[in-house]
Design an enzyme around this catalytic site. Structure first.
Site, PDB file in Angstrom:
ATOM      1  N   CYS A 162      14.231   4.258-106.096  1.00 22.72           N
ATOM      2  CA  CYS A 162      14.409   4.325-107.554  1.00 22.72           C
ATOM      3  C   CYS A 162      14.438   2.954-108.227  1.00 22.72           C
ATOM      4  CB  CYS A 162      15.699   5.068-107.876  1.00 22.72           C
ATOM      5  SG  CYS A 162      15.900   6.593-106.937  1.00 22.72           S
ATOM      6  N   HIS A 300      21.044   2.487-115.435  1.00 21.63           N
ATOM      7  CA  HIS A 300      20.231   3.295-114.526  1.00 21.63           C
ATOM      8  C   HIS A 300      20.611   4.766-114.685  1.00 21.63           C
ATOM      9  CE1 HIS A 300      17.828   4.368-111.064  1.00 21.63           C
ATOM     10  NE2 HIS A 300      18.874   4.915-110.475  1.00 21.63           N
ATOM     11  N   HIS A 334      14.242  11.443-114.154  1.00 18.21           N
ATOM     12  CA  HIS A 334      14.239  10.275-113.259  1.00 18.21           C
ATOM     13  C   HIS A 334      12.876  10.170-112.584  1.00 18.21           C
ATOM     14  CE1 HIS A 334      15.246   7.094-110.751  1.00 18.21           C
ATOM     15  NE2 HIS A 334      16.170   7.634-109.961  1.00 18.21           N
TER      16      HIS A 334
END
Length: 406
Positions: A162, A300, A334
């Site tokens: 990620c 994030h 995401h």
């Protein structure tokens, strides 16, 4: 005395669940329009609780020459479109000589891997084509896009789950600052496959309590969140030395003034508040600024229980309770390796237009999250410095500091 090289951003390109281009991305984010939807393949999997995702709509890629397109996976197509847009905004019809390229993804094309696995199970490996193999290499998007666009400088593909997108932006920043390259494309790309949703579901890290309301499913910092919504896309920046940009009269969108990366070694899935704090503090030190100079922390924050709490606690320690903080995962989901690139582009637009986007679906703050100044509605105000976080499963963390052009 040597004057440190300043690293600036002069181009950006995006392929996102809002469609092709930076304009589509920004208009979608500003409008608060939802882009999440039920995934048919997940409906028939009773053991997988999450049923929604955010995917890139159909885009016509026929303008890409067939000889290049036939070796490209979906994520490579996303990257080609984003790279072309970033180059054009930076002022180039073609890639300049010696251009660096820093881009990666969490995984390569799972769809293509599944296709090849079918050949294996049927003992028909002779059916695998060269173009199939080219789509499943770990650096496939990097390789195929650099070939198609004739990018002949160093091509480096960091794959940090990620954190991939922002990590590659940081590597490009360091490479330009050190004089390794003068200019570079950088960011990350990703293509969705139901396996992403299933794997995060196994880790109890997906959203499942708003399956009937997909656009309310991802809820960073909210008391009713249960996890993330998987997404896809590509976000790329064109970065170069300030000297290079000024010499050719390029418009400077922002300056990267700091970057830091560290690794969590206690837990593969969740970073500690201490590790995240150190990452942000090191980025501020690299930027030579004090915490109170920061106008926004773009977190994030994916909507997971533990991750959002840890990041908010770390932010409070570094910046105090008054820091403005938001997350864009409620809008976009995401997008894994693409998230750092796409969200950094959104940060550029927030700097440019003097606007702070809200955290979508943040209705009731989780009391376990630190008491910060969470952006809940769109705010019009001067924005000069934004800190951007990306943290990854596996423990890879990074933070970048962006500043409006002086």
């Amino acid at each position: 005395m040597n004057i440190p090289t300043k690293v600036v951003i002069t181009g950006a390109g995006a392929t996102s669940p809002y469609g092709a281009g930076v304009t589509a991305l920004w208009e979608g984010l500003k409008s608060g329009r939802g882009c999440m939807h039920p995934v048919e393949a997940l409906q028939s999997l009773p053991m997988v609780k999450t049923k929604v995702a955010a995917t890139v709509p159909d885009i016509d890629y026929s303008y890409i020459p067939r000889r290049d397109r036939r070796s490209m996976s979906r994520m490579a197509l996303y990257a080609y479109a984003a790279a072309k847009e970033a180059l054009l905004q930076a002022g180039y019809e073609k890639a300049p000589q010696g251009l660096g390229f820093f881009m990666g993804s969490t995984l390569n094309s799972i769809s293509k891997w599944m296709e090849i696995t079918g050949y294996c199970h049927g003992n028909h490996l002779e059916l695998v084509k060269t173009s199939d193999f080219l789509q499943i290499m770990n650096h496939s998007p990097l390789a195929t896009v650099s070939q198609a666009l004739k990018i002949n400088g160093p091509c480096v593909g960091a794959s940090d789950a990620c954190a991939t997108g922002l990590m590659n932006i940081g590597l490009a920043y360091l490479a330009v600052k050190a004089g390794f390259v003068k200019q570079a494309l950088c960011g990350g790309t990703e293509e969705y496959h139901p396996m992403f949703s299933a794997c995060f579901d196994i880790m109890q890290a997906t959203s499942y309590n708003f399956n009937d309301k997909p656009n309310e499913a991802c809820r960073p910092f909210d008391a009713n969140r249960t996890g993330l919504v998987a997404s896809e896309g590509c976000g790329l920046l064109f970065v170069e030395s300030e000297e290079s940009a000024k010499a050719r009269g390029a418009k400077i969108l922002a300056e990267i003034i700091g970057f830091s990366s560290n690794t969590e070694t206690e837990n593969m899935a969740y970073p500690s508040a201490q590790t995240l704090r150190e990452c942000m503090q090191n980025a501020l030190a690299d930027a030579h600024i004090e915490p109170q100079a920061v106008d926004l922390l773009n977190a994030h924050a994916t909507g997971t229980i533990i991750g959002d709490i840890a990041e908010s606690q770390a932010a409070q320690t570094v910046f105090g309770s008054g820091v403005k903080i938001n997350s864009l995962k409620g809008h976009l989901g995401h997008s894994m390796g693409a998230s750092g690139g796409l969200e950094t582009i959104a940060c550029l637009k927030m700097l440019e237009e003097g606007v702070l986007l809200p955290t979508q679906n943040l209705e009731k703050l989780d009391e376990r999250c630190a008491p910060l100044s969470y952006v809940r509605t769109q705010e019009q105000r001067p924005v000069n410095i934004i800190v951007k976080n990306s943290f990854a499963i596996g423990g890879n963390n990074c933070t970048a500091v962006l500043r409006s052009p002086l």
